[in-house]
Write a protein that holds these residues in place. Structure first.
Motif, mmCIF file in Angstrom:
data_model
loop_
_atom_site.group_PDB
_atom_site.id
_atom_site.type_symbol
_atom_site.label_atom_id
_atom_site.label_comp_id
_atom_site.label_asym_id
_atom_site.label_seq_id
_atom_site.Cartn_x
_atom_site.Cartn_y
_atom_site.Cartn_z
ATOM 1 N N ARG A 308 0.720 -1.333 -0.017
ATOM 2 C CA ARG A 308 0.011 -0.291 -0.025
ATOM 3 C C ARG A 308 0.922 1.217 -0.050
ATOM 4 O O ARG A 308 0.267 2.531 -0.326
ATOM 5 N N TYR A 312 2.347 4.252 -6.890
ATOM 6 C CA TYR A 312 1.494 3.924 -8.023
ATOM 7 C C TYR A 312 0.532 4.761 -8.625
ATOM 8 O O TYR A 312 0.134 4.708 -9.806
ATOM 9 N N GLU A 313 -0.093 5.667 -7.594
ATOM 10 C CA GLU A 313 -1.084 6.535 -7.921
ATOM 11 C C GLU A 313 -0.894 7.181 -9.198
ATOM 12 O O GLU A 313 -2.045 7.576 -10.364
ATOM 13 N N GLN A 314 0.149 8.026 -9.468
ATOM 14 C CA GLN A 314 0.477 8.744 -10.573
ATOM 15 C C GLN A 314 0.272 7.896 -11.929
ATOM 16 O O GLN A 314 -0.202 8.468 -12.862
ATOM 17 N N ALA A 317 -3.098 7.027 -12.637
ATOM 18 C CA ALA A 317 -3.995 8.178 -12.982
ATOM 19 C C ALA A 317 -3.516 8.789 -14.526
ATOM 20 O O ALA A 317 -4.551 9.185 -15.327
ATOM 21 N N VAL A 323 -9.875 5.180 -11.489
ATOM 22 C CA VAL A 323 -9.113 4.252 -10.732
ATOM 23 C C VAL A 323 -9.880 4.052 -9.305
ATOM 24 O O VAL A 323 -10.139 5.164 -8.604
ATOM 25 N N GLU A 325 -9.657 2.232 -5.383
ATOM 26 C CA GLU A 325 -9.090 1.188 -4.416
ATOM 27 C C GLU A 325 -10.460 0.324 -3.900
ATOM 28 O O GLU A 325 -11.223 0.692 -3.295
ATOM 29 N N VAL A 335 -6.620 -2.594 -6.479
ATOM 30 C CA VAL A 335 -6.808 -1.432 -7.460
ATOM 31 C C VAL A 335 -7.344 -1.836 -8.523
ATOM 32 O O VAL A 335 -7.105 -2.881 -9.267
#
Length: 340
Positions: A308, A312-314, A317, A323, A325, A335
């Motif tokens: 967690r 990796y969010e960027q 996106a 996206v 969770e 995800v």
């Protein structure tokens, strides 16, 4: 990236304690690096490597490289892995591939078990010469005092065998080789049953997530099982054979970070976040996400599990329109990302 074990492996050649034989040398579990360029004559080294990124790097550097072989050489080099059964099997294989009167040279980083690795080396080959530098150790010996019975016992230590009450087959050295790792188990619990069309499992290992998809999703007509380690891919091929009559399966020995060969309706993945030598590499996971986004058809779904805290969010996106969770437990997150 620095490679202390490879640097140590080349020490006896840099110091002229050992010379490259005219008949050539074999390098098992070979890795490309500055020390190899500096001290190994390309035309006299045959490299064997079953991990596709390392295989391809050697090839790009101009070395002769293959996944396996059977011929013998007067000099055999090896970089044993941390996993002890796999390392012992590699040493036995190095001995088997050494021509009569030849020599075996191996090196390990101290934090990867160099001390116990040298002890195993000497149990197999007899007293060894050694050098220590770069927080690593290199050791070498001729084959005249080798223990043939021990070599025979060690040869099969990394062979595929039944795991999980015989449901699957795997082998030492493969990621989570004798268990279902917690991240994959979490993703498996949340995979939907309506995945359909042509999908892919990226970094499939010995095939656990692929088996979950195929058992749960009757709408899947084709699945690409993509794995960089040939030793793991061989196990996945065995484990998924039961699904072959219903689904078109393709097994790809491939480096996902180099991109994917076709378009998909869905992708599942538990991407690696460590490199071959164990150092943290979150950029590998981001490259998996970018490859998945580039290969996904509009409306297609990526189902991913990761630690967690990994950033990796960027990447998600920038590659996907939506996206979400889906779950978070035991230090991992699941995800779901949908391609716009």
């Amino acid at each position: 990236m620095p490679d202390p074990a490879l640097d140590a492996l080349m020490l006896p050649f840099a110091d002229r304690r050992l010379a490259w034989p005219e008949a050539g040398a074999l390098f098992l579990r070979a890795r490309e690096g500055a020390a190899l360029h500096a001290h190994a004559p390309r035309e006299r080294v045959v490299c064997e490597q079953s991990f596709r990124p390392a295989h391809d790097a050697l090839q790009r550097a101009g070395f002769q490289v293959r996944a396996g072989g059977g011929d013998a050489f007067p000099l055999v080099l090896a970089l044993p892995p941390r996993q002890r059964d796999e390392a012992r099997a590699l040493l036995a294989r190095a001995l088997a591939r050494t021509a009569p009167g030849g020599r075996v040279v191996a090196a390990m980083a101290n934090d990867a078990g160099a001390r116990s690795g040298q002890a195993d080396f000497e149990a197999l080959l007899g007293p060894a010469q050694s050098m220590s530098k770069y927080k690593s150790r290199v050791f070498w010996a001729g084959t005249g005092r080798a223990d043939a019975a021990l070599a025979e016992a060690w040869q099969g230590l990394d062979a595929p065998r039944p795991i999980l009450d015989g449901r699957f087959r795997s082998r030492p050295g493969v990621f989570a080789w004798d268990r279902i790792d917690p991240a994959s188990a979490l993703l498996a619990r949340h995979l939907p049953g309506d995945l359909a069309g042509h999908g892919a499992d990226l970094g499939a290992g010995w095939g656990f997530l692929s088996d979950c998809v195929l058992a749960r999703c009757p709408g899947v007509g084709a699945l690409d099982v993509v794995e960089a380690e040939a030793r793991a891919l061989d196990c996945a091929r065995e484990n998924l054979a039961v699904h072959a009559p219903r689904v078109a399966l393709e097994f790809l020995w491939h480096d996902v970070t180099a991109g994917l060969p076709r378009r998909y309706d869905f992708i599942v993945t538990n991407p690696p976040f460590h490199a071959l030598r164990g150092e943290p590499r979150p950029d590998i996971g981001r490259a998996f996400i970018a490859a998945a986004a580039a290969a996904m058809r509009p409306g297609g779904q990526l189902w991913l599990v990761a630690n967690r805290q990994l950033p990796y969010e960027q990447a998600l996106a920038s590659g996907f329109a939506r996206v979400d969770e889906v779950a978070r437990a035991d230090g991992y997150k699941v995800v779901r990302a949908v391609k716009g």
